[in-house]
Design a protein around this motif. Structure first.
Motif: not given
Ligand code: T4K
Length: 389
Positions: A121-137
């Motif tokens: 139930l922890m945050i999924s690094p795979d999904h974070v990898e898909k979401l991260v982009g130039p706007d991610t601070c």
């Protein structure tokens, strides 16, 4: 007829809450004595001696250079986001207490919800990898329920995208990741010291960090921006912890090791007993985590045959006050639901887990008997369903 060796269900005499605070006669005596000193000194707040002593004790316990206490965990998170000067989008799990997301919005940051792993139930690094982009601070990992998120992968993703990495460690006081106490990962890790937590100061929060410059700025932001008696150097707020809260923390510290042992034992009892209740899956603690075991979390599988709502209602009627943390997920709460009505489509695991999750009480007077009682009630809730069909 059930073949289980779990005893017949009976109501608890008094409500058994998830997050019932730990107290004892010794804690109360130490608290009263510390408060006597506070009255004698007539120094009640504003970085008083008890707050400084507590900060030192928490920093030492976690092996970090700096601990900055605050009035609560939510404000501590806001202070970190402010002190890091973040602007843009923050990735965080939807499956967390809503305060994690609210802290971002209070800082005018956009939130982007990531899904969780179905196993822990922890945050999924795979999904974070898909979401991260130039706007991610920034990415906020949450060490949910005294388990720990995958700090190694998440910090790698943040490094690669020049984003800050912050940990919401509200549930993780005294926990370790791969043998390293929480507090040393990312730019900062944020504790909640709320009454319902493993270690409580009534209300309170704390930031752990090895970054001396960040700690210094946090102290300014926590105190209206005051750098000296007369100089305000930034837009601060009143985020200070009082001496009364610090006294509660100092009074409780000596009992933490014994408390932890008891919680570990309680979790073992739950694991053993619940393995005999079909359709109840205990969420495991990850191998990389040394946990405080403050939360025991289960998922109700299809085999269980009753909804989490129905089970909750049944359990509460018997004084077993289970909680559906963190149903229905931040993305389904306001203002997030209106901002992103379709967010759930990207969060299938979160949506599924929210339907099934239950947290069970752990601060039990007689762990062996009370865990058996909880399991018996769950068994009974299941059996009632079978009888209805
Ligand atoms: N991040 C995460 C992941 C968090 O879980 C939290 C807080 C935060 C950030 C923010 O930290 P803080 O700003 O709160 O320091 C409770 C707590 O208020 C909240 O601190 C906590 N997470 C959250 C998981 O639980 P509620 O709305 O569920 O509280 P409430 O009043 O329903 O209490 C929970 C149960 O505890 C009740 O069933 C009764 C029992 N209880 C409560 C209190 C206050 C007691 O037995 N004694 C008490 O004194 O949020």
């Amino acid at each position: 007829m059930t073949t289980s060796i779990i005893p017949a269900a009976a109501s608890f005499e008094t409500p058994q809450y998830v997050g019932a605070p730990h107290t004892s006669a010794a804690v109360k005596d130490r608290y009263v004595s510390l408060m006597q000193d506070v009255f004698d000194r007539r120094y009640f707040t504003n970085n008083g001696p008890l707050v400084r002593e507590l900060e030192e004790a928490i920093a030492q316990r976690h092996g970090v250079d700096h601990c900055v206490c605050a009035c609560n965990g939510t404000v501590a998170l806001i202070l970190v986001l402010k002190a890091l000067g973040l602007q843009g989008e923050v990735i965080l799990p939807s499956f967390t207490f809503v305060a994690t997301a609210h802290a971002c919005l209070w800082q005018n940051l956009r939130v982007r919800f990531a899904d969780i792993s179905p196993h822990d139930l922890m945050i999924s690094p795979d999904h974070v990898e898909k979401l991260v982009g130039p706007d991610t601070c920034a990415v906020i990992g949450v060490h949910l329920f005294g388990n720990v998120c995958d700090v190694r992968r998440l910090s790698g993703i943040c490094d690669a995208h020049d984003a800050s990495f912050i940990l919401d460690a509200a549930h993780a006081f005294d926990c370790k990741v791969d043998g390293v106490p929480i507090g040393r990962h990312g730019q900062a890790e944020v504790l909640s010291l709320h009454a319902t937590k493993y270690f409580s100061t009534f209300e309170g929060g704390a930031v752990l960090t090895d970054d001396g410059d960040l700690a210094r700025r946090l102290r300014y932001y926590r105190n209206f921006g005051f750098e000296t008696y007369d100089t305000v150097s930034c837009l601060g707020i009143n985020g200070k912890m009082s001496e009364a809260c610090a006294a509660m923390g100092l009074a409780s510290l000596p009992e933490l090791d014994a408390r932890r042992e008891r919680l570990v034992r309680t979790r073992e009892l739950y694991a053993e007993t619940l393995s005999r209740v079909p359709g109840v899956r205990l969420i495991p603690i990850s191998e990389r985590c040394d946990s405080n075991c403050h939360y025991v979390v289960v998922l109700l599988e299809d085999e269980f045959g009753r909804s989490a709502d129905a089970v909750t209602e049944y359990m509460w009627r018997h004084n077993a006050c289970v909680r559906r943390y963190f149903h229905p997920g931040c993305h389904s709460m306001e203002p997030y639901r209106t901002m992103e009505p379709d967010a759930g489509r990207e969060l299938p695991v979160t949506e599924d887990v929210c339907r099934r999750v239950l947290c069970l009480p752990t601060n039990l007077a007689d762990p062996a008997a009370d865990v058996a009682g909880m399991a018996a009630l769950l068994q009974q809730a299941r059996a009632l369903n079978t009888q209805c069909h």
